[in-house]
Design an enzyme around this catalytic site. Structure first.
Site, mmCIF file in Angstrom:
data_model
loop_
_atom_site.group_PDB
_atom_site.id
_atom_site.type_symbol
_atom_site.label_atom_id
_atom_site.label_comp_id
_atom_site.label_asym_id
_atom_site.label_seq_id
_atom_site.Cartn_x
_atom_site.Cartn_y
_atom_site.Cartn_z
ATOM 1 N N ARG A 1 0.838 -1.245 0.134
ATOM 2 C CA ARG A 1 0.067 0.171 -0.158
ATOM 3 C C ARG A 1 0.667 1.177 -0.006
ATOM 4 O O ARG A 1 0.218 2.312 -0.364
ATOM 5 C CB ARG A 1 -0.814 -0.044 1.273
ATOM 6 C CG ARG A 1 -1.995 -0.982 1.090
ATOM 7 C CD ARG A 1 -2.821 -0.940 2.554
ATOM 8 N NE ARG A 1 -3.650 -2.134 2.346
ATOM 9 C CZ ARG A 1 -4.237 -2.741 3.561
ATOM 10 N NH1 ARG A 1 -3.730 -2.452 4.694
ATOM 11 N NH2 ARG A 1 -4.996 -3.819 3.565
ATOM 12 N N HIS A 2 2.011 1.243 0.419
ATOM 13 C CA HIS A 2 3.018 2.141 0.343
ATOM 14 C C HIS A 2 3.507 2.477 -1.055
ATOM 15 O O HIS A 2 4.380 1.673 -1.658
ATOM 16 C CB HIS A 2 4.277 2.072 1.432
ATOM 17 C CG HIS A 2 3.773 2.048 2.500
ATOM 18 N ND1 HIS A 2 3.742 3.023 3.466
ATOM 19 C CD2 HIS A 2 3.447 0.920 3.321
ATOM 20 C CE1 HIS A 2 3.145 2.667 4.573
ATOM 21 N NE2 HIS A 2 2.889 1.564 4.647
ATOM 22 N N SER B 1 5.565 -15.151 -6.999
ATOM 23 C CA SER B 1 4.116 -15.160 -7.662
ATOM 24 C C SER B 1 3.451 -16.487 -7.393
ATOM 25 O O SER B 1 3.950 -17.391 -7.375
ATOM 26 C CB SER B 1 4.290 -14.863 -9.113
ATOM 27 O OG SER B 1 3.024 -15.360 -9.776
ATOM 28 N N ASN C 1 13.033 4.915 -1.273
ATOM 29 C CA ASN C 1 14.025 5.879 -1.218
ATOM 30 C C ASN C 1 13.791 6.601 0.301
ATOM 31 O O ASN C 1 13.066 6.098 1.103
ATOM 32 C CB ASN C 1 13.758 7.196 -2.010
ATOM 33 C CG ASN C 1 12.432 7.973 -1.814
ATOM 34 O OD1 ASN C 1 11.984 8.334 -0.801
ATOM 35 N ND2 ASN C 1 11.809 8.188 -3.026
ATOM 36 N N ARG D 1 13.386 9.351 2.001
ATOM 37 C CA ARG D 1 12.089 10.108 2.348
ATOM 38 C C ARG D 1 10.789 9.209 2.465
ATOM 39 O O ARG D 1 10.090 9.433 3.380
ATOM 40 C CB ARG D 1 11.571 11.136 1.178
ATOM 41 C CG ARG D 1 10.747 12.016 1.554
ATOM 42 C CD ARG D 1 10.337 13.080 0.494
ATOM 43 N NE ARG D 1 9.510 14.256 0.668
ATOM 44 C CZ ARG D 1 9.181 15.155 -0.098
ATOM 45 N NH1 ARG D 1 9.645 15.036 -1.378
ATOM 46 N NH2 ARG D 1 8.650 16.195 0.525
ATOM 47 N N ARG E 1 4.322 2.651 10.406
ATOM 48 C CA ARG E 1 4.368 1.104 10.573
ATOM 49 C C ARG E 1 5.079 0.842 12.028
ATOM 50 O O ARG E 1 5.067 -0.431 12.381
ATOM 51 C CB ARG E 1 4.905 0.480 9.469
ATOM 52 C CG ARG E 1 4.147 0.788 8.102
ATOM 53 C CD ARG E 1 2.567 0.019 8.216
ATOM 54 N NE ARG E 1 1.822 0.226 7.331
ATOM 55 C CZ ARG E 1 0.692 -0.124 6.829
ATOM 56 N NH1 ARG E 1 0.018 -0.605 7.869
ATOM 57 N NH2 ARG E 1 0.125 -0.059 5.726
#
EC number: 2.1.1.148
Length: 232
Positions: free
Chosen positions: A79-80, A89, A159, A161, A170
């Site tokens: 979700r990030h 997979s 990255n 940031r 989290r």
């Protein structure tokens, strides 16, 4: 759960400091690099972090190899969105044998009764999966019976940031236990290579009042102590 920092921007703090210094300099990049000492890097990072000049943090990236987490955790992780993901997979990887690797929550393993209920459900999923595959159902369709508990492997690149943002959410006590454990270990790893950048990284209560408001865990002092004393 197994987490490794596979690679990162060489000398990430120097790269960020150079990018930040360039924004305010009239000289060329080569000259800036020659003049940028280790003490300059630390001092400049302290300054830009205090000013909230975080865009330059995007010049430092970190790649993690993560194994042994559940699909429930990986669903939260992806979700990030400002990140790159490559995940094992279930379409192309077929589980062999009578079962599949899975994560068992501590609340489930706490009693024999709960473990039996859980393992019964897992075995039913495994039996259904194997029966479907043996009957010619493609793995991409048979996987529909696999649960959130199924283990997965994933490589993640973020990255600096985005990592700081990720840690703020989290590492919080209110985050789900599995992704919190993942985030805390990722933070420990990056602190080892970029201690100034990630010095104040962690749950929101480290740098101010708890952002959770009325849903606070009420343990801010304890949380701050744990993260300040984190070993790297």
């Amino acid at each position: 759960m197994k987490i490794a920092l596979l690679q990162h921007t060489p000398d990430p703090e120097a790269a960020v400091a150079l990018a930040a210094r360039l924004c305010y300099a009239s000289v060329g990049i080569d000259e800036l690099r020659e003049k940028l000492s280790a003490s300059d890097v630390t001092a400049f990072l302290d300054k830009i972090m205090s000013l909230g000049h975080q865009s330059v943090l995007e010049h430092a990236s970190f790649t993690f190899g993560i194994e042994g987490i559940s699909r429930a955790a990986s669903h939260q992780l992806v979700r990030h969105r400002i990140a790159s993901y490559s995940q094992q997979s279930q379409r192309y990887v077929t589980f062999r044998g009578d079962g599949f690797p899975r994560v068992v929550p501590g609340s489930v393993s706490a009693t024999e009764k709960r473990r039996q209920v859980f393992e019964s459900a897992m075995q039913a999923c495994a039996d259904a999966y194997r029966a479907l595959v043996d009957d010619g159902v493609p793995a991409e369709d048979a996987r529909f019976v696999l649960p959130n508990a199924a283990e997965t492997k994933i490589i993640v690149t973020m990255n600096a940031r985005e990592l700081i943002h990720f840690f703020g959410l989290r590492c919080c006590e209110r985050a789900q236990w599995e992704i919190r454990a993942l985030a805390v270990e990722m933070l420990r790893l990056v602190k080892g290579v970029a201690p100034t950048i990630f010095r104040d990284a962690g749950p929101g209560c480290l740098t101010g009042p708890c952002p959770e408001g009325g849903m606070t865990c009420g343990k801010a002092a304890e949380v701050k102590r744990l993260f300040r004393e984190m070993s790297i």
